[in-house]
Design a protein around this motif. Structure first.
Motif, PDB file in Angstrom:
ATOM      1  N   SER A  22      32.007  41.724  47.055  1.00 55.61           N
ATOM      2  CA  SER A  22      32.780  40.662  47.714  1.00 55.61           C
ATOM      3  C   SER A  22      32.307  39.277  47.307  1.00 55.61           C
ATOM      4  N   GLN A  23      31.121  39.193  46.705  1.00 53.76           N
ATOM      5  CA  GLN A  23      30.645  37.900  46.201  1.00 53.76           C
ATOM      6  C   GLN A  23      31.545  37.336  45.103  1.00 53.76           C
ATOM      7  N   PHE A  24      32.341  38.224  44.471  1.00 54.69           N
ATOM      8  CA  PHE A  24      33.236  37.799  43.408  1.00 54.69           C
ATOM      9  C   PHE A  24      34.655  37.517  43.923  1.00 54.69           C
ATOM     10  N   HIS A  25      34.846  37.558  45.239  1.00 57.58           N
ATOM     11  CA  HIS A  25      36.156  37.248  45.822  1.00 57.58           C
ATOM     12  C   HIS A  25      36.489  35.786  45.524  1.00 57.58           C
ATOM     13  N   PRO A  26      37.678  35.499  44.965  1.00 52.96           N
ATOM     14  CA  PRO A  26      37.989  34.130  44.541  1.00 52.96           C
ATOM     15  C   PRO A  26      38.024  33.106  45.669  1.00 52.96           C
ATOM     16  N   GLU A  27      38.276  33.548  46.903  1.00 58.16           N
ATOM     17  CA  GLU A  27      38.373  32.610  48.019  1.00 58.16           C
ATOM     18  C   GLU A  27      37.096  32.540  48.840  1.00 58.16           C
ATOM     19  N   THR A  28      36.472  33.678  49.076  1.00 57.04           N
ATOM     20  CA  THR A  28      35.339  33.700  50.003  1.00 57.04           C
ATOM     21  C   THR A  28      34.001  33.946  49.327  1.00 57.04           C
ATOM     22  N   GLY A  29      33.992  34.356  48.085  1.00 58.72           N
ATOM     23  CA  GLY A  29      32.743  34.643  47.391  1.00 58.72           C
ATOM     24  C   GLY A  29      32.192  33.429  46.677  1.00 58.72           C
ATOM     25  N   GLY A  30      30.908  33.480  46.376  1.00 61.96           N
ATOM     26  CA  GLY A  30      30.266  32.356  45.707  1.00 61.96           C
ATOM     27  C   GLY A  30      30.127  32.499  44.208  1.00 61.96           C
ATOM     28  N   LEU A  31      30.515  33.654  43.649  1.00 61.49           N
ATOM     29  CA  LEU A  31      30.349  33.903  42.219  1.00 61.49           C
ATOM     30  C   LEU A  31      31.683  33.826  41.487  1.00 61.49           C
ATOM     31  N   LYS A  32      31.703  33.090  40.401  1.00 60.04           N
ATOM     32  CA  LYS A  32      32.897  32.986  39.565  1.00 60.04           C
ATOM     33  C   LYS A  32      32.799  34.000  38.427  1.00 60.04           C
ATOM     34  N   HIS A  33      33.903  34.602  38.115  1.00 61.80           N
ATOM     35  CA  HIS A  33      33.927  35.580  37.022  1.00 61.80           C
ATOM     36  C   HIS A  33      35.310  35.544  36.399  1.00 61.80           C
ATOM     37  N   SER A  34      35.394  34.996  35.199  1.00 58.55           N
ATOM     38  CA  SER A  34      36.692  34.896  34.537  1.00 58.55           C
ATOM     39  C   SER A  34      36.538  35.227  33.066  1.00 58.55           C
ATOM     40  N   GLY A  35      37.639  35.240  32.353  1.00 51.26           N
ATOM     41  CA  GLY A  35      37.657  35.557  30.927  1.00 51.26           C
ATOM     42  C   GLY A  35      39.090  35.771  30.496  1.00 51.26           C
ATOM     43  N   THR A  36      39.475  35.196  29.391  1.00 54.24           N
ATOM     44  CA  THR A  36      40.864  35.254  28.952  1.00 54.24           C
ATOM     45  C   THR A  36      41.397  36.677  28.889  1.00 54.24           C
ATOM     46  N   PHE A  37      40.572  37.609  28.468  1.00 56.60           N
ATOM     47  CA  PHE A  37      41.047  38.982  28.304  1.00 56.60           C
ATOM     48  C   PHE A  37      40.513  39.944  29.361  1.00 56.60           C
ATOM     49  N   ASN A  38      39.946  39.422  30.440  1.00 58.32           N
ATOM     50  CA  ASN A  38      39.579  40.312  31.547  1.00 58.32           C
ATOM     51  C   ASN A  38      40.847  40.969  32.096  1.00 58.32           C
ATOM     52  N   GLY A  39      40.805  42.284  32.226  1.00 61.29           N
ATOM     53  CA  GLY A  39      41.992  42.973  32.715  1.00 61.29           C
ATOM     54  C   GLY A  39      43.145  42.946  31.739  1.00 61.29           C
ATOM     55  N   ASN A  40      42.846  42.842  30.448  1.00 63.48           N
ATOM     56  CA  ASN A  40      43.891  42.851  29.424  1.00 63.48           C
ATOM     57  C   ASN A  40      44.810  44.057  29.644  1.00 63.48           C
ATOM     58  N   PRO A  41      46.109  43.829  29.901  1.00 60.55           N
ATOM     59  CA  PRO A  41      46.984  44.937  30.321  1.00 60.55           C
ATOM     60  C   PRO A  41      47.053  46.104  29.349  1.00 60.55           C
ATOM     61  N   ALA A  42      47.044  45.839  28.036  1.00 63.79           N
ATOM     62  CA  ALA A  42      47.105  46.947  27.077  1.00 63.79           C
ATOM     63  C   ALA A  42      45.862  47.824  27.190  1.00 63.79           C
ATOM     64  N   THR A  43      44.706  47.193  27.383  1.00 64.92           N
ATOM     65  CA  THR A  43      43.477  47.954  27.571  1.00 64.92           C
ATOM     66  C   THR A  43      43.522  48.754  28.859  1.00 64.92           C
ATOM     67  N   MET A  44      43.993  48.119  29.922  1.00 67.77           N
ATOM     68  CA  MET A  44      44.067  48.807  31.208  1.00 67.77           C
ATOM     69  C   MET A  44      44.976  50.040  31.116  1.00 67.77           C
ATOM     70  N   ALA A  45      46.124  49.887  30.467  1.00 68.25           N
ATOM     71  CA  ALA A  45      47.068  50.995  30.334  1.00 68.25           C
ATOM     72  C   ALA A  45      46.474  52.126  29.504  1.00 68.25           C
ATOM     73  N   ALA A  46      45.800  51.750  28.389  1.00 63.75           N
ATOM     74  CA  ALA A  46      45.182  52.769  27.543  1.00 63.75           C
ATOM     75  C   ALA A  46      44.057  53.484  28.277  1.00 63.75           C
ATOM     76  N   GLY A  47      43.271  52.730  29.043  1.00 62.20           N
ATOM     77  CA  GLY A  47      42.168  53.325  29.792  1.00 62.20           C
ATOM     78  C   GLY A  47      42.642  54.301  30.848  1.00 62.20           C
ATOM     79  N   ALA A  48      43.678  53.921  31.579  1.00 58.61           N
ATOM     80  CA  ALA A  48      44.223  54.821  32.596  1.00 58.61           C
ATOM     81  C   ALA A  48      44.756  56.092  31.955  1.00 58.61           C
ATOM     82  N   ALA A  49      45.427  55.950  30.817  1.00 60.85           N
ATOM     83  CA  ALA A  49      45.964  57.123  30.126  1.00 60.85           C
ATOM     84  C   ALA A  49      44.850  58.036  29.642  1.00 60.85           C
ATOM     85  N   LEU A  50      43.760  57.440  29.149  1.00 55.26           N
ATOM     86  CA  LEU A  50      42.640  58.268  28.695  1.00 55.26           C
ATOM     87  C   LEU A  50      42.017  59.029  29.858  1.00 55.26           C
TER      88      LEU A  50
END
Length: 436
Positions: A289-317
């Protein structure tokens, strides 16, 4: 075959002129001609053009049996149909949007369902990012900045975890201030672990370790060691962090399920991206919960975090790599390691095979291998073994590590074992070196 009296490195050069030319071209724009330290080997690495199932095709037109599988990532072999189709479909419908989509939720749900210790998860783009952010979360949660790790344990290439990975001279550029806040203990030494926690346990934000030590020699943790780690971290209000980037393949819920010890945080990568770059970290909801964007104190971002093609391939695997398939692959790996050890037992060279399930490591020693100090991973005889096996059409790591994919059949393991039986008696003694 490996029995050829010719120097194995000369034979390699004769077989790979196209790769030699590409390597020289690459050196003009890439330091050393590569962009990934682990894929380099002397005299130069082979360049590949395509890969399918259990094989890789090189720029020299060779077809190699792949027993490395991108260091455990390609658990279904190369270009498996379902993940490839899922990624391509997502790309055709747009992939580069600054917003979440359902594919991210789908993969997160699968991981939370499979790993009982993971209540929430976040995604990055490499295993390095996974361990880095998990450690950061542990430091924020405990308000401590010291960590404990295993001697020789590899957890990616951020400063904190590069401490105590092999020869310190090989990891220059790490600030002294970082080195001072990282301690290391021997793997599988329960008494040393107890002593370390008795001295400084309440100063550690976390203890990070792999349930199976990968780079250090594919050495499984003794269950008593993991259980002790669990008890000591809990008593010290420190967090237990498992790096399951490699070991997640061993059970639907990873090695932590296989060995029956649950950490507070888990770092993931490799296979969960279905063949595309990925990293992840997850664990207890209160810590995450520390990474919650509203209530947490830790920031965690990245242009390709959660890249949809990767997510879809991972779920399929993950849908393809279910409990039955995992069990079958582990059983095949157990048989394979047993046969490897059988060859080693009658060899002129002392051989120890370590690993678990579909993971294996060849050691050139007659002593038990339980930690980094007793491991021979990466020593010159194994580099010689690698090049001899490579000349016979078998790809494994230069340090003697490998793993099976579901695409590998009995005929492939038979081919590997035949090549190994020829090559092992021809490698140099453990204290000798081979010029490349």
């Amino acid at each position: 075959m490996s029995g050829d009296s010719a120097d194995p490195y000369d034979r390699y050069r004769d077989r790979t002129p196209a790769s030699a030319e590409l390597s020289e071209r690459a050196k003009r724009v890439l330091p050393g001609g590569d962009t990934r330290s682990v894929t380099y080997h002397g005299p130069y690495p082979s360049f590949f053009t395509e890969a399918s199932g259990a094989t890789v095709t090189t720029a020299d037109g060779e077809t190699l049996l792949d027993f490395l599988n991108n260091y455990t990532q390609s658990v279904l072999g190369h270009a498996p149909e379902a993940p490839v189709e899922a990624a391509c479909d997502r790309l055709q419908h747009g992939n580069d949007v600054a917003a979440p989509n359902e594919d991210i939720v789908e993969l997160a749900e699968r991981l939370v369902d499979r790993i009982s210790s993971v209540e929430q998860v976040r995604f990055g783009n490499s295993g390095t990012e996974g361990t880095m952010n998990a450690i950061r979360g542990a430091m924020a949660w405990t308000e401590r900045d010291r960590i404990l790790k295993v001697e020789g344990g590899y957890h990616g290439t951020h400063d904190t975890v590069e401490v105590a990975v092999g020869d310190e001279s090989a990891h220059e550029g790490i600030p002294d201030s970082v080195k001072k806040r990282v301690d290391a203990v021997p793997f599988n030494d329960t008494e040393a672990l107890k002593n370390r926690f008795e001295c400084a346990g309440e100063e550690y934000a976390c203890f990070i370790l792999e349930p199976i030590m990968g780079v250090g020699g594919m050495i499984p943790a003794e269950e008593s060691y993991l259980e002790t780690a669990r008890d000591l971290t809990a008593a010290a209000d420190s967090l237990l962090l498992f790096d399951e980037v490699m070991s997640f393949r061993l059970a639907p819920g990873g090695a932590q399920e296989r060995y029956g010890v649950e950490p507070d945080l888990t770092a993931l990568g490799k296979l969960i991206g279905g063949g595309l770059p990925i990293g992840a970290f997850g664990g207890r909801e209160d810590v995450m919960s520390q990474f919650h964007p509203e209530t947490g104190g830790l920031k965690h971002s990245g242009t390709f975090n959660g890249n949809p093609a990767t997510m879809a391939a991972g779920a399929a695997l993950l849908d393809q790599y279910d409990a039955d398939r995992i069990e079958a692959l582990n059983e095949r790996g157990d048989r394979f390691r047993e046969r490897l050890q059988g060859i080693g037992d009658v060899s002129d060279r002392p051989v120890r095979i370590t690993g678990d399930g579909s993971l294996f490591q060849i050691h050139v020693t007659d002593e038990p291998v339980t930690d980094y100090e007793s491991s021979t991973a990466g020593e010159p005889p194994l580099e010689d073994l690698f090049i001899r096996m490579r000349n016979d059409g078998i790809l494994l790591a230069p340090r003697g590590m490998g793993n099976l994919s579901t695409a590998i059949e009995d005929e492939h393991t038979d081919t590997f074992l035949d090549a190994f039986e020829e090559a092992i008696d021809r490698i140099p003694e453990a204290n000798s070196t081979t010029a490349v």
